[in-house]
Motif scaffolding. Structure first.
Motif, PDB file in Angstrom:
ATOM      1  N   HIS A  95       0.823  -1.211   0.000  1.00  0.00           N
ATOM      2  CA  HIS A  95       0.000   0.000   0.000  1.00  0.00           C
ATOM      3  C   HIS A  95       0.859   1.264   0.000  1.00  0.00           C
ATOM      4  CE1 HIS A  95      -3.078  -2.963   1.149  1.00  0.00           C
ATOM      5  NE2 HIS A  95      -3.905  -2.128   0.559  1.00  0.00           N
ATOM      6  N   ARG A  96       2.045   1.180   0.557  1.00  0.00           N
ATOM      7  CA  ARG A  96       2.961   2.334   0.500  1.00  0.00           C
ATOM      8  C   ARG A  96       3.348   2.629  -0.960  1.00  0.00           C
ATOM      9  NH1 ARG A  96       6.728   0.527   3.712  1.00  0.00           N
ATOM     10  NH2 ARG A  96       8.305   0.088   2.140  1.00  0.00           N
ATOM     11  N   LEU A  97       3.550   1.584  -1.734  1.00  0.00           N
ATOM     12  CA  LEU A  97       3.871   1.774  -3.156  1.00  0.00           C
ATOM     13  C   LEU A  97       2.704   2.429  -3.894  1.00  0.00           C
ATOM     14  CD1 LEU A  97       5.691  -1.588  -4.046  1.00  0.00           C
ATOM     15  CD2 LEU A  97       6.705   0.583  -3.369  1.00  0.00           C
ATOM     16  N   LEU A  98       1.475   2.035  -3.552  1.00  0.00           N
ATOM     17  CA  LEU A  98       0.303   2.653  -4.189  1.00  0.00           C
ATOM     18  C   LEU A  98       0.216   4.134  -3.841  1.00  0.00           C
ATOM     19  CD1 LEU A  98      -2.455  -0.087  -3.648  1.00  0.00           C
ATOM     20  CD2 LEU A  98      -1.000   0.273  -5.640  1.00  0.00           C
ATOM     21  N   VAL A  99       0.510   4.471  -2.590  1.00  0.00           N
ATOM     22  CA  VAL A  99       0.497   5.883  -2.175  1.00  0.00           C
ATOM     23  C   VAL A  99       1.512   6.679  -2.985  1.00  0.00           C
ATOM     24  CG1 VAL A  99       0.998   7.480  -0.297  1.00  0.00           C
ATOM     25  CG2 VAL A  99      -0.351   5.436   0.146  1.00  0.00           C
ATOM     26  N   ILE A 100       2.707   6.141  -3.151  1.00  0.00           N
ATOM     27  CA  ILE A 100       3.745   6.848  -3.915  1.00  0.00           C
ATOM     28  C   ILE A 100       3.261   7.121  -5.333  1.00  0.00           C
ATOM     29  CG2 ILE A 100       6.063   6.637  -4.903  1.00  0.00           C
ATOM     30  CD1 ILE A 100       6.855   5.089  -2.361  1.00  0.00           C
ATOM     31  N   LEU A 101       2.630   6.117  -5.964  1.00  0.00           N
ATOM     32  CA  LEU A 101       2.123   6.313  -7.327  1.00  0.00           C
ATOM     33  C   LEU A 101       1.069   7.412  -7.380  1.00  0.00           C
ATOM     34  CD1 LEU A 101       1.736   2.594  -8.526  1.00  0.00           C
ATOM     35  CD2 LEU A 101       3.400   4.256  -9.351  1.00  0.00           C
ATOM     36  N   LYS A 139       6.336  -2.642 -17.655  1.00  0.00           N
ATOM     37  CA  LYS A 139       5.331  -3.284 -18.510  1.00  0.00           C
ATOM     38  C   LYS A 139       4.307  -2.282 -19.040  1.00  0.00           C
ATOM     39  CE  LYS A 139       2.405  -4.783 -14.649  1.00  0.00           C
ATOM     40  NZ  LYS A 139       1.822  -5.963 -13.948  1.00  0.00           N
ATOM     41  N   HIS A 140       4.198  -1.126 -18.381  1.00  0.00           N
ATOM     42  CA  HIS A 140       3.299  -0.063 -18.855  1.00  0.00           C
ATOM     43  C   HIS A 140       4.046   0.964 -19.718  1.00  0.00           C
ATOM     44  CE1 HIS A 140       0.149  -1.428 -16.086  1.00  0.00           C
ATOM     45  NE2 HIS A 140       1.077  -1.506 -15.156  1.00  0.00           N
ATOM     46  N   LYS A 141       5.347   0.712 -19.955  1.00  0.00           N
ATOM     47  CA  LYS A 141       6.214   1.637 -20.693  1.00  0.00           C
ATOM     48  C   LYS A 141       6.258   2.995 -19.999  1.00  0.00           C
ATOM     49  CE  LYS A 141       5.528  -0.691 -25.106  1.00  0.00           C
ATOM     50  NZ  LYS A 141       5.116  -0.584 -26.524  1.00  0.00           N
ATOM     51  N   LEU A 142       6.294   2.950 -18.658  1.00  0.00           N
ATOM     52  CA  LEU A 142       6.360   4.156 -17.841  1.00  0.00           C
ATOM     53  C   LEU A 142       7.536   4.023 -16.880  1.00  0.00           C
ATOM     54  CD1 LEU A 142       2.594   4.460 -16.804  1.00  0.00           C
ATOM     55  CD2 LEU A 142       3.735   5.716 -18.642  1.00  0.00           C
ATOM     56  N   THR A 143       7.951   5.160 -16.306  1.00  0.00           N
ATOM     57  CA  THR A 143       8.941   5.126 -15.242  1.00  0.00           C
ATOM     58  C   THR A 143       8.759   6.351 -14.360  1.00  0.00           C
ATOM     59  OG1 THR A 143      11.288   4.807 -14.728  1.00  0.00           O
ATOM     60  CG2 THR A 143      10.753   6.398 -16.473  1.00  0.00           C
ATOM     61  N   ILE A 144       9.442   6.361 -13.217  1.00  0.00           N
ATOM     62  CA  ILE A 144       9.461   7.522 -12.336  1.00  0.00           C
ATOM     63  C   ILE A 144      10.874   8.096 -12.370  1.00  0.00           C
ATOM     64  CG2 ILE A 144       9.275   8.324  -9.950  1.00  0.00           C
ATOM     65  CD1 ILE A 144       7.166   6.198  -9.476  1.00  0.00           C
ATOM     66  N   VAL A 167      -6.578   2.239 -12.238  1.00  0.00           N
ATOM     67  CA  VAL A 167      -6.493   0.913 -11.614  1.00  0.00           C
ATOM     68  C   VAL A 167      -6.047   1.040 -10.159  1.00  0.00           C
ATOM     69  CG1 VAL A 167      -5.299  -1.313 -11.668  1.00  0.00           C
ATOM     70  CG2 VAL A 167      -6.039  -0.241 -13.803  1.00  0.00           C
ATOM     71  N   VAL A 168      -5.053   1.887  -9.903  1.00  0.00           N
ATOM     72  CA  VAL A 168      -4.522   2.063  -8.546  1.00  0.00           C
ATOM     73  C   VAL A 168      -5.595   2.633  -7.623  1.00  0.00           C
ATOM     74  CG1 VAL A 168      -2.845   3.332  -7.141  1.00  0.00           C
ATOM     75  CG2 VAL A 168      -2.126   2.271  -9.283  1.00  0.00           C
ATOM     76  N   THR A 169      -6.374   3.585  -8.121  1.00  0.00           N
ATOM     77  CA  THR A 169      -7.448   4.173  -7.313  1.00  0.00           C
ATOM     78  C   THR A 169      -8.449   3.105  -6.882  1.00  0.00           C
ATOM     79  OG1 THR A 169      -7.229   6.250  -8.537  1.00  0.00           O
ATOM     80  CG2 THR A 169      -9.207   5.975  -7.216  1.00  0.00           C
ATOM     81  N   ASP A 170      -8.802   2.213  -7.808  1.00  0.00           N
ATOM     82  CA  ASP A 170      -9.711   1.107  -7.463  1.00  0.00           C
ATOM     83  C   ASP A 170      -9.087   0.191  -6.428  1.00  0.00           C
ATOM     84  OD1 ASP A 170     -11.819   1.871  -9.011  1.00  0.00           O
ATOM     85  OD2 ASP A 170     -11.296   0.632 -10.728  1.00  0.00           O
ATOM     86  N   GLN A 171      -7.788  -0.084  -6.561  1.00  0.00           N
ATOM     87  CA  GLN A 171      -7.110  -0.964  -5.602  1.00  0.00           C
ATOM     88  C   GLN A 171      -7.121  -0.357  -4.200  1.00  0.00           C
ATOM     89  OE1 GLN A 171      -3.253  -1.515  -7.389  1.00  0.00           O
ATOM     90  NE2 GLN A 171      -3.911  -3.238  -8.648  1.00  0.00           N
ATOM     91  N   VAL A 172      -6.896   0.932  -4.126  1.00  0.00           N
ATOM     92  CA  VAL A 172      -6.912   1.601  -2.822  1.00  0.00           C
ATOM     93  C   VAL A 172      -8.318   1.579  -2.230  1.00  0.00           C
ATOM     94  CG1 VAL A 172      -6.625   3.813  -1.637  1.00  0.00           C
ATOM     95  CG2 VAL A 172      -4.908   3.047  -3.288  1.00  0.00           C
ATOM     96  N   MET A 173      -9.325   1.846  -3.068  1.00  0.00           N
ATOM     97  CA  MET A 173     -10.699   1.839  -2.576  1.00  0.00           C
ATOM     98  C   MET A 173     -11.090   0.463  -2.044  1.00  0.00           C
ATOM     99  SD  MET A 173     -13.423   3.453  -1.890  1.00  0.00           S
ATOM    100  CE  MET A 173     -13.392   5.028  -2.737  1.00  0.00           C
ATOM    101  N   ASP A 174     -10.517  -0.589  -2.617  1.00  0.00           N
ATOM    102  CA  ASP A 174     -10.837  -1.947  -2.194  1.00  0.00           C
ATOM    103  C   ASP A 174      -9.961  -2.435  -1.051  1.00  0.00           C
ATOM    104  OD1 ASP A 174     -12.889  -2.307  -3.945  1.00  0.00           O
ATOM    105  OD2 ASP A 174     -11.719  -3.331  -5.462  1.00  0.00           O
TER     106      ASP A 174
END
Length: 697
Positions: A95-101, A139-144, A167-174
């Motif tokens: 969940h910390r990784l999701l917050v960073i995103l 895999k999403h052809k993205l980076t930070i 997708v991340v927003t849905d994961q956090v909501m769930d």
């Protein structure tokens, strides 16, 4: 008593995940067996204090979880879950990784110090987290990336970034951390969410649609983050081109622009408000009262063609096709905007569900060309899986509605849209012949219409506040939960506790006094189950699963292959192949008569891959058992100015058992290299070797 954070996580994953094992939990949370046992004891004490049934661990290490525990403590609907993380909760790594995103997406300038302070971890931990995210984002052809002037930021296509954050927003909501993450770490204020939710309500009124409960819960959070993104001047690239005009000329676009402008939420950039309109249009809807401007007549025509191809490839006739077409039209209307303009679907399916769907999925995907022609785009696999779920529900023989034999009327309440609610309704309808299901509703619809409903029972994926009896079934109708659901139905309808009458309970008593082999035990259990189901009118049909797991090699054996050396015409080949089935008592002689009447020539409706002819007719025309006969005609035969070498006469007795063999036959017919190998095979053994390669483990 209160649960510690680790126990909360274990309870949530056990309640949310089908057939997770003790070993998997120990590996995921780095626990010893003693630590897991201690956590489970605390969890069961907590459940007992709160009037829930305890979690049972079976001998093979899996868990048996009551449906009420699943509903209350899983991540399925955490906006109403009884497990909530508070401000003092410590985020786990995932969940910390999701917050960073989410923060990188929505904030302006972000330093290493900012992340370290707000997430209360060391700078080294943040550096390690970002390395992990970079690996995942490939895999999403993205980076930070990082710059002194801009801090941490996403690099990559803006549409892909937004798709990821959806997708991340849905994961956090769930998750149990949803409120903590949105309010503490992202500092989203209730007033911001209320404003977005108000806008969506106005959009519903203007468009005359109703978004599903889950979308109304989640969409406002994404819209708040998107608004921040745009304010920080991260704009969508102007890629819509001529397609933009197609949308901007619609009544729906004008209606949404009107709502956004009225709420002072309309972005200055027309590409941004076009993206925003497309996102709103792509949200799931629960009824067909709206009239989108896309050509629905053309869509229905393409759906009809798709169904015709599907029926050929599955060799079945689908029930209630008119209703199926309307429901697919309902689903594919908002999906049109997702597919045509590259927006992300908000549907998610587990790998377990996908594995169950795979045989039928392959056939649906092989039949999907008419819909892709309409969309002028490739349809993503996740969308095809959803269509497959719907088709699977319609493939079962529908029980006739005889109100004289039904004991109660019931309704289904499901917040997840037309696909999920109809699948749930069909599943329950097959399980319980004694119940007449009148309709399915979203949560909002149920509360609006509750007083007018003529029902005695409600099946719901979520707890409801109502005087009507409610059976909470959860979102997973796995075999693990079916027994609990059936017991609850029997107790409500027949007013008895059925536990002591269950086959496994009776069998356990018998085994105490009589020794028996595993084979005998299996036969006794089967007969007890048949008797139990008969007494309580319970059907033992499982939607979408091929329980017998038959393969093509089970139906095409040495005895069911014939090789024809002489020069023959079509009807002579048909006669020889069908006679094989007659001789083996798979079909009656009348089967051949009906085949000759239906197919005096080879027609496209009985062709697989333009290579293999598959004559078949309805079971009522003389089918006795499931079976096939493969005829190879070495010199070939002519029909309608075409030459064919292979005929597979098929006898199907239901709409389910032959699906996996048909998938394997379709794979053979679709592969020119396999056909070439069949051409080179000179005897039955060589043909069987090729067929057996398609056996599914």
């Amino acid at each position: 008593m209160d649960l510690d954070n680790r126990s909360v996580q274990i309870l949530q994953i056990v309640a949310s995940t089908v057939k997770i094992s003790s070993k998997e939990i120990m590996e995921k949370y780095d626990l010893t067996r003693n630590q897991l046992d201690y956590a489970l004891k605390k969890i069961n004490d907590y459940l007992g204090e709160n009037d829930y049934r305890k979690i049972i661990r079976s001998r093979n290490g899996s868990f048996v979880v009551d449906t009420k525990v699943v509903d209350a403590f899983s991540g399925i609907m955490n906006s109403e879950s009884q497990l909530k993380a508070d401000e003092n909760s410590f985020l786990d790594e995932d969940h910390r990784l999701l917050v960073i995103l989410l923060v990188v997406f929505s904030a302006d300038y972000l330093s290493l110090y900012h992340f370290s302070e707000s997430l209360e971890v060391s700078k080294n931990t943040i550096v390690s987290d970002i390395k992990k995210l970079k690996k995942q984002l490939k895999k999403h052809k993205l980076t930070i990336d990082y710059s002194r002037k801009g801090g941490y930021y996403f690099r990559g296509d803006e549409e892909a970034i937004r798709g990821l954050i959806l997708v991340v927003t849905d994961q956090v909501m769930d998750s149990i951390y949803n409120r903590l993450i949105f309010e503490k770490y992202l500092e989203i204020q209730p007033a911001e969410i209320d404003a977005q939710r108000k806008m969506l309500r106005l959009a519903e009124e203007e468009l005359q649609v109703q978004y599903t409960d889950n979308r109304i819960q989640t969409a406002p959070y994404f819209l708040v983050l998107l608004n921040r993104r745009v304010k920080n001047e991260h704009f969508i690239e102007q890629r819509f081109g001529l397609l933009a005009k197609e949308i901007m000329d619609t009544n729906e676009y004008g209606a949404i622009v009107k709502v956004l402008a009225g709420q002072e939420m309309l972005p200055k950039s027309y590409t941004e408000h076009l993206y925003l309109c497309l996102y709103i249009l792509s949200l799931k809807i629960t009824d067909l009262s709206n009239i989108f401007s896309l050509n629905k007549d053309a869509l229905r025509t393409h759906i009809e063609t798709f169904i015709a191809v599907l029926e050929k490839n599955t060799i079945i006739q689908l029930n209630d096709k008119a209703q199926l077409i309307e429901n697919l039209t309902l689903h594919l209307t908002p999906a049109y905007y997702r597919i045509r303009y590259g927006l992300t679907s908000d549907y998610t399916l587990t790998d377990i569900v996908k594995n169950q769907l795979d045989p039928l999925f392959f056939i649906v995907k092989s039949s999907i060309a008419p819909l892709e022609e309409f969309f002028e785009e490739r349809i993503p696999n996740d969308e095809i899986y959803l269509i497959t779920m719907f088709i699977g529900a319609y493939m079962h023989k529908e029980k006739p509605i005889n109100l004289d034999n039904t004991i109660v009327k019931a309704a289904v309440v499901c917040p997840n849209g037309i696909i999920s609610s109809k699948l749930l309704e069909k599943t329950l309808d097959n399980w319980f012949p004694m119940i007449h299901f009148v309709s399915s509703f979203s949560i909002r619809e149920f509360y609006e219409k509750e007083d007018m409903l003529d029902v005695q029972l409600i099946f719901s994926t979520n707890p409801l506040t109502t005087e009507l009896p409610v059976i909470v079934v959860g979102n997973d109708l796995s075999a693990m939960n079916k027994t609990l659901i059936v017991n609850e139905v029997i107790q409500l309808i027949y007013k008895i506790d059925s536990y002591k009458l269950q086959p496994d309970h009776i069998l356990s008593i018998v085994k105490k006094h009589l020794p028996m082999t595993a084979e005998a035990e299996g036969k006794i259990r089967k007969e007890l189950m048949i008797s139990y189901n008969s007494i309580f009118q319970i059907q033992d049909q499982e939607i979408l699963t091929n329980e017998t797991k038959l393969n093509l090699s089970d139906l095409i054996t040495k005895e069911s292959i014939i090789i024809l050396e002489n020069e023959l015409n079509w009807l002579e080949v048909l006669q020889a192949a069908t006679q094989n089935l007659i001789d083996r008592e798979i079909v009656e002689p009348s089967y051949l008569k009906h085949l000759k009447e239906q197919f005096p020539e080879v027609t496209p409706s009985i062709l697989l891959g333009n290579q293999i002819v598959i004559p078949h007719t309805v079971p009522e025309n003389g089918a006795l058992e499931l079976g096939m006969c493969l005829a190879k005609v070495k010199q070939g035969f002519f029909s309608q100015n075409q030459t064919y070498r292979y005929v597979v006469v098929i006898s199907a007795i239901d709409k389910k058992m032959h699906i996996q063999p048909m998938m394997q036959l379709l794979k053979i017919a679709s592969d020119p290299k396999v056909i070439q190998r069949l051409d080179q095979a000179q005897d039955k053994e060589a043909l069987l070797t090729i067929i057996q390669e398609f056996k599914k483990a």
